[in-house]
Motif scaffolding. Structure first.
Motif, mmCIF file in Angstrom:
data_model
loop_
_atom_site.group_PDB
_atom_site.id
_atom_site.type_symbol
_atom_site.label_atom_id
_atom_site.label_comp_id
_atom_site.label_asym_id
_atom_site.label_seq_id
_atom_site.Cartn_x
_atom_site.Cartn_y
_atom_site.Cartn_z
ATOM 1 N N TRP A 175 0.762 -1.069 -0.088
ATOM 2 C CA TRP A 175 0.203 -0.060 -0.083
ATOM 3 C C TRP A 175 0.842 1.288 -0.111
ATOM 4 C CZ3 TRP A 175 -5.445 0.233 -0.243
ATOM 5 C CH2 TRP A 175 -5.939 1.397 -0.147
ATOM 6 N N LEU A 176 1.741 1.294 0.994
ATOM 7 C CA LEU A 176 2.765 2.570 1.033
ATOM 8 C C LEU A 176 3.679 2.742 -0.265
ATOM 9 C CD1 LEU A 176 3.756 2.454 4.862
ATOM 10 C CD2 LEU A 176 1.815 3.619 3.433
ATOM 11 N N ARG A 177 4.126 1.669 -0.674
ATOM 12 C CA ARG A 177 5.043 1.588 -1.722
ATOM 13 C C ARG A 177 6.481 2.495 -1.728
ATOM 14 N NH1 ARG A 177 2.594 -1.709 -5.488
ATOM 15 N NH2 ARG A 177 4.148 -1.092 -7.054
ATOM 16 N N PRO A 178 7.116 2.090 -0.729
ATOM 17 C CA PRO A 178 8.330 3.029 -0.328
ATOM 18 C C PRO A 178 9.356 2.829 -1.155
ATOM 19 C CG PRO A 178 8.395 1.011 0.916
ATOM 20 C CD PRO A 178 6.861 1.111 0.178
ATOM 21 N N ASP A 179 10.363 3.848 -1.354
ATOM 22 C CA ASP A 179 11.398 3.854 -2.471
ATOM 23 C C ASP A 179 12.306 2.859 -1.829
ATOM 24 O OD1 ASP A 179 10.183 5.594 -3.740
ATOM 25 O OD2 ASP A 179 11.380 7.382 -3.163
ATOM 26 N N ILE A 180 12.469 2.485 -0.819
ATOM 27 C CA ILE A 180 13.435 1.435 -0.034
ATOM 28 C C ILE A 180 12.883 1.135 1.241
ATOM 29 C CG2 ILE A 180 14.835 3.155 1.359
ATOM 30 C CD1 ILE A 180 17.398 1.716 0.500
ATOM 31 N N MET A 181 13.201 -0.146 1.647
ATOM 32 C CA MET A 181 12.778 -0.919 3.013
ATOM 33 C C MET A 181 13.865 -1.207 3.827
ATOM 34 S SD MET A 181 9.693 -3.013 1.135
ATOM 35 C CE MET A 181 10.747 -3.550 -0.441
#
Length: 449
Positions: A175-181
């Motif tokens: 849902w958040l679709r971050p650029d890095i985890m």
């Protein structure tokens, strides 16, 4: 986190943080909801026998007798009570031989109760905001995730995440679709695999004392090709990393587009302060242990306060709480009775008045005053607090560990077997539902002065 990502996933326009997350869950569509409700109710609804009896007696003319009329009234009351019992979802939908059904029969179910005078403590945010996703989004996510979960490389992830938290991590990441985890604590790599299923091309940074590849020698494990590991000899603790330098190498300058996942069994207050200092906004804590349980100080424990609805406890051994806890301990393995909850001088906060850290190796006594101040600090930086609900009710999953009275309402509530089966949850082994520990998603920001 990313507005463009939010807008790409929305079916209808709605603002972020506008939907309460504790609401009951419905199906994906109104038609499906109606079909499921009819199917579920068909298992419980019985003909009202007292109406049939009344009509039959009236037809015979027997109601003219006062004695028969009185007897008939008493009979009708019995039939009414019996009919209400049959129409009770918690009574009918649970098997007679299951311990959960026996608890329900004697009024100890607590599946939809507020745990007597208690409840589920909920950390208070600065503005009262909540997450964007809705209960329908969670149901839809479950339907998509079950077949993905069935392909997991580590089938027996003992001491690691089960189905509930695996779904929660996958759902939030997607849902958040971050650029890095970033993940702190990887164990055999199951959580890395889950994040990879949600974001196939997004870089991952993994901090873990033992490299997951070490577990490959003994059995299934997962090592990701697009993951930067700080593990083994290269291990660095989360709080000691120069995050500005590390993320710059990955081309990341906006820390609001980073998602941090903690599964390292460290004091969550410590991790919260470290993340805030580094500039991170979006956090997930996998083991958000309830008061009196766990091997580290958790946010759930911190926010368990008398002034918060559902918070605070009594160590009085003859109290209603002590009685209820004693009964629930017989049915739920992780339920905590008064003797386990309370330490010296009736200290119930944290774990028996201790601030635990470092895999239970550091057990520092803490006063209630300190505990209270910790709660006020969390509130000062907290924008969003959302605890992952269990995937399904205990009569459906047959879990016997966590106490459902101390957890949010399940995504698929008890009695919704048709939905449970339609989502494919009935195909999973029962053991995968026994690892629920109130995983939580946070959004934080520095207090404005």
């Amino acid at each position: 986190m990313l507005d463009r990502a939010f807008s790409a996933r929305r079916t209808q326009p709605h603002s972020l943080f506008d939907v309460p997350t504790s609401s009951a869950v419905s199906d994906v569509s109104p038609d499906a909801e109606s079909a499921d409700l009819l199917a579920d109710e068909s298992k419980t609804k019985k003909p009202h026998l007292y109406v049939l009896a009344s009509n039959y007696m009236s037809g015979l003319g027997l109601v003219k007798s006062p004695c028969l009329c009185l007897s008939l009234c008493l009979l009708l009351i019995v039939f009414i009570l019996f009919s209400l019992m049959l129409n009770s979802r918690s009574f009918v939908c649970l098997s007679s031989y299951d311990p959960i059904s026996r608890a329900s029969f004697f009024g100890l179910d607590g599946l939809d109760s507020d745990f007597g005078s208690l409840g589920v403590p909920w950390c208070r945010s600065k503005q009262g905001k909540t997450v964007e996703w809705t209960s329908k989004d969670l149901v839809k996510g479950l339907e998509e995730f079950v077949p993905i979960y069935e392909t997991r490389p580590i089938k027996n992830n003992m001491h690691g995440m089960g189905f509930d938290h695996s779904f929660g991590l996958w759902f939030i990441v997607q849902w958040l679709r971050p650029d890095i985890m970033i993940e702190s604590g990887a164990f055999k790599g199951h959580s890395t695999w889950v994040m990879r299923q949600a974001m196939p091309d997004t870089p991952i940074i993994s901090l873990t004392p033992r490299h997951p590849e070490k577990y490959l020698k003994k059995g299934p494990a997962y090592v990701d090709e697009n993951c930067t590991y700080f593990a083994g000899k290269d291990f660095v603790d989360f709080g000691s990393v120069d995050w500005e330098r590390v993320l710059k190498k990955h081309g990341i300058s906006d820390f609001s587009k980073v998602l941090v996942f903690f599964d390292d069994h460290q004091n969550e207050l410590k991790r919260l302060k470290q993340a805030l200092k580094a500039g991170f906004n979006h956090l997930i804590f996998e083991d958000n242990y309830d008061t009196g349980t766990g091997d580290h100080y958790s946010l759930r424990q911190i926010c368990d306060q008398f002034y918060i609805r559902g918070g605070g406890h009594s160590c009085f051994k003859d109290s209603d709480e002590a009685r209820i806890r004693s009964k629930r301990k017989k049915f739920w393995e992780k339920a905590v009775d008064i003797d386990e909850l309370c330490g010296p001088h009736e200290a119930w906060w944290g774990v028996r008045g201790e601030l635990r850290d470092n895999f239970n190796h550091n057990n520092t006594p803490i006063s209630y005053g300190e505990h209270f101040q910790n709660s006020r600090f969390v509130e000062s930086i907290l924008d969003v607090y959302w605890e992952l609900p269990p995937a399904a009710g205990p009569s459906l999953t047959h879990q016997t560990r966590y106490d459902p009275a101390r957890a949010p309402t399940p995504i698929v509530e008890d009695g919704r077997y048709r939905m449970f089966k339609r989502l494919g949850l009935d195909r999973l082994e029962r053991s995968v539902f026994n690892g629920y520990t109130q995983m939580v998603y946070l959004q934080i920001s520095k207090l404005e002065t």
